[in-house]
Design a protein around this motif. Structure first.
Motif, short mmCIF file in Angstrom:
data_model
loop_
_atom_site.label_atom_id
_atom_site.label_comp_id
_atom_site.label_asym_id
_atom_site.label_seq_id
_atom_site.Cartn_x
_atom_site.Cartn_y
_atom_site.Cartn_z
N ARG A 36 0.82 -1.20 0.00
CA ARG A 36 0.00 0.00 0.00
C ARG A 36 0.86 1.27 0.00
NH1 ARG A 36 -3.03 -1.32 3.86
NH2 ARG A 36 -1.93 -0.31 5.57
N THR A 37 1.95 1.24 0.76
CA THR A 37 2.80 2.43 0.85
C THR A 37 3.82 2.52 -0.27
OG1 THR A 37 4.41 1.29 2.27
CG2 THR A 37 2.57 2.44 3.36
N GLY A 38 4.02 1.42 -1.00
CA GLY A 38 5.00 1.42 -2.08
C GLY A 38 6.39 1.02 -1.65
N ALA A 39 6.55 0.60 -0.38
CA ALA A 39 7.86 0.12 0.07
C ALA A 39 8.25 -1.14 -0.70
CB ALA A 39 7.84 -0.17 1.57
N LEU A 40 7.25 -1.90 -1.11
CA LEU A 40 7.45 -3.06 -1.98
C LEU A 40 6.50 -2.94 -3.16
CD1 LEU A 40 7.69 -6.05 0.55
CD2 LEU A 40 9.56 -5.07 -0.79
N VAL A 41 6.93 -3.47 -4.29
CA VAL A 41 6.07 -3.52 -5.48
C VAL A 41 5.99 -4.96 -5.94
CG1 VAL A 41 6.57 -1.15 -6.20
CG2 VAL A 41 8.04 -3.03 -7.00
N ALA A 42 4.87 -5.27 -6.61
CA ALA A 42 4.66 -6.61 -7.16
C ALA A 42 4.69 -6.51 -8.67
CB ALA A 42 3.33 -7.17 -6.67
N PRO A 43 5.86 -6.68 -9.30
CA PRO A 43 5.99 -6.45 -10.73
C PRO A 43 5.41 -7.54 -11.62
CG PRO A 43 8.07 -7.21 -9.84
CD PRO A 43 7.14 -7.04 -8.66
N LEU A 44 5.14 -8.72 -11.04
CA LEU A 44 4.65 -9.84 -11.85
C LEU A 44 3.26 -10.27 -11.36
CD1 LEU A 44 7.94 -11.96 -11.97
CD2 LEU A 44 7.16 -10.24 -13.61
N ALA A 45 2.39 -10.57 -12.30
CA ALA A 45 1.02 -10.95 -11.95
C ALA A 45 0.93 -12.39 -11.45
CB ALA A 45 0.10 -10.77 -13.16
N GLN A 46 1.89 -13.22 -11.84
CA GLN A 46 1.86 -14.65 -11.48
C GLN A 46 1.99 -14.83 -9.97
OE1 GLN A 46 1.99 -17.41 -13.73
NE2 GLN A 46 2.09 -18.92 -12.09
N THR A 47 1.08 -15.58 -9.36
CA THR A 47 1.16 -15.91 -7.94
C THR A 47 1.03 -17.43 -7.79
OG1 THR A 47 -1.23 -15.75 -7.56
CG2 THR A 47 0.07 -13.71 -7.32
N THR A 48 1.28 -17.91 -6.60
CA THR A 48 1.07 -19.32 -6.29
C THR A 48 0.58 -19.44 -4.87
OG1 THR A 48 2.08 -21.53 -6.37
CG2 THR A 48 3.41 -19.78 -5.42
N VAL A 49 -0.19 -20.44 -4.58
CA VAL A 49 -0.68 -20.69 -3.22
C VAL A 49 0.13 -21.82 -2.62
CG1 VAL A 49 -2.63 -21.35 -1.78
CG2 VAL A 49 -2.99 -19.88 -3.78
N TYR A 50 0.88 -21.51 -1.56
CA TYR A 50 1.75 -22.52 -0.95
C TYR A 50 0.91 -23.53 -0.18
CZ TYR A 50 6.17 -24.28 0.86
OH TYR A 50 7.27 -25.06 1.14
N GLU A 51 1.29 -24.79 -0.31
CA GLU A 51 0.54 -25.86 0.33
C GLU A 51 0.63 -25.75 1.85
OE1 GLU A 51 0.37 -30.77 0.41
OE2 GLU A 51 1.78 -29.72 -0.90
N GLY A 52 -0.47 -25.99 2.51
CA GLY A 52 -0.52 -25.89 3.96
C GLY A 52 -1.45 -24.77 4.37
N GLY A 53 -1.57 -24.56 5.66
CA GLY A 53 -2.45 -23.52 6.16
C GLY A 53 -2.09 -23.10 7.58
N TYR A 54 -2.74 -22.06 8.04
CA TYR A 54 -2.56 -21.58 9.40
C TYR A 54 -3.61 -22.22 10.28
CZ TYR A 54 0.74 -18.13 7.70
OH TYR A 54 1.84 -17.54 7.13
N TYR A 55 -3.18 -22.71 11.45
CA TYR A 55 -4.07 -23.44 12.35
C TYR A 55 -3.95 -22.92 13.78
CZ TYR A 55 -4.68 -27.06 8.76
OH TYR A 55 -4.99 -27.75 7.60
N LEU A 56 -5.08 -22.93 14.46
CA LEU A 56 -5.08 -22.77 15.90
C LEU A 56 -5.05 -24.17 16.50
CD1 LEU A 56 -5.42 -20.93 18.44
CD2 LEU A 56 -7.87 -21.46 18.29
N ILE A 57 -4.12 -24.41 17.40
CA ILE A 57 -3.92 -25.74 17.99
C ILE A 57 -4.12 -25.65 19.49
CG2 ILE A 57 -2.35 -27.71 18.07
CD1 ILE A 57 -0.62 -26.07 16.02
N CYS A 58 -4.78 -26.64 20.07
CA CYS A 58 -4.93 -26.68 21.52
C CYS A 58 -5.00 -28.14 21.98
CB CYS A 58 -6.16 -25.91 21.98
SG CYS A 58 -7.73 -26.70 21.58
N PRO A 59 -4.67 -28.40 23.24
CA PRO A 59 -4.78 -29.77 23.76
C PRO A 59 -6.23 -30.25 23.66
CG PRO A 59 -3.51 -28.38 25.26
CD PRO A 59 -4.14 -27.47 24.26
N ALA A 60 -6.41 -31.48 23.25
CA ALA A 60 -7.76 -32.01 23.07
C ALA A 60 -8.57 -31.94 24.36
CB ALA A 60 -7.68 -33.45 22.58
#
Length: 305
Positions: free
Chosen positions: A253-277
């Motif tokens: 948003r601020t322009g500190a980084l730019v995304a020059p290429l349109a190609q993206t990929t979704v990395y396998e895996g996900g974010y999880y909340l974990i707790c003792p059963a």
């Protein structure tokens, strides 16, 4: 009904304190009793178990082999008793302290900016955050729940997948993009340094394969342990990085980084909340879980809410 084979709680607490302090004097001070009273409680326990728990060697107090094993097991049991008592005390009040182990960059970039919403919805629950990204050991790390990236499989725990995916975006600093060689197509990546993340070793390989680029080495380039380090390296112009879009919203948003290429990929895996059963139905854990699942499913910008 079977009668439990247990010595007095006073003797157990005293032995645990002496074993931890390795001093009758310090343990007595901690328990607010005299040294002789602490010594007497340990003798009572030794008589109960039928063996010595301590030996004195050249004026030093040492645990016997049996005492060392007993002390370790007892500490864990007392910790669990304390935890259960605190939960019972907090249950009816709908509050208490929830200790959360969270990934460092996820915590600073995504979670913390949203915590005021949780506090407003659950003012009686106090969150304590501990940064960590390795294996989860709730007892050793002193945490109630953890947020990790993975496949959803953790031993002796239940996991809840958050509504966040790692859509990986190619980014670099504006100066690097405007340098001697413009980055305008995937083919140009072979001329740039590819910054690596140690916990996402296949990210560049996956992106390059999907872009059908085979003349760039996906494994060559400096590596960084945490995303916040990788983000700063990209901002500093050290190379081109592959980063989750939701973690770099501010830089884009601020322009500190730019995304020059349109190609993206979704990395396998996900974010999880974990707790003792065994603890998943505790009021404070359910409250945080439900809020986190709802918050991570929201697609509107943070400042628009």
């Amino acid at each position: 009904m079977r009668r439990r084979l247990l010595p007095s709680l006073t003797a157990l607490r005293t032995f645990e304190a002496v074993a931890r302090c390795m001093s009758f004097t310090e343990a007595a001070g901690e328990l607010n009793v005299t040294q002789s009273a602490a010594s007497r409680q340990v003798r009572i326990l030794e008589e109960y178990v039928g063996g010595s728990l301590f030996v004195r060697t050249r004026g030093r107090l040492e645990l016997t082999d049996e005492g060392r094993i007993y002390a370790a097991e007892l500490k864990d049991a007392l910790d669990r008793m304390e935890f259960a008592t605190l939960q019972a005390m907090a249950y009816e009040r709908g509050g208490g302290v929830l200790r959360v182990g969270v990934l460092p960059t996820f915590g600073t970039r995504w979670l913390i900016p949203r915590l005021s919403r949780f506090s407003k919805a659950h003012p009686k629950i106090t969150l304590n955050l501990n940064a960590g990204d390795g294996a989860v050991d709730f007892g050793m790390q002193g945490i109630d729940v953890a947020i990790r990236f993975g496949s959803g499989q953790w031993p002796d725990a239940v996991s809840y997948r958050l509504g966040l995916s790692e859509e990986m975006v190619v980014v670099c600093s504006p100066d690097l993009r405007a340098g001697d060689r413009a980055l305008t197509s995937p083919e140009e990546l072979r001329h740039f340094v590819l910054l690596q993340h140690t916990t996402r070793p296949q990210a560049w390989s996956q992106w390059l394969a999907e872009a059908r680029i085979d003349d760039a080495d996906p494994a060559v380039g400096p590596s960084f342990e945490h995303f916040f380090m990788l983000i700063q390296a990209a901002v500093a112009g050290l190379g081109v990085a592959l980063l989750p879009r939701f973690l770099i919203a501010d830089e884009l948003r601020t322009g500190a980084l730019v995304a020059p290429l349109a190609q993206t990929t979704v990395y396998e895996g996900g974010y999880y909340l974990i707790c003792p059963a065994a603890r998943k139905e505790l009021t404070k854990i359910r409250a945080f879980r439900d809020w986190l699942l709802e918050e991570s499913a929201v697609t509107t910008p943070l400042d628009a809410a």
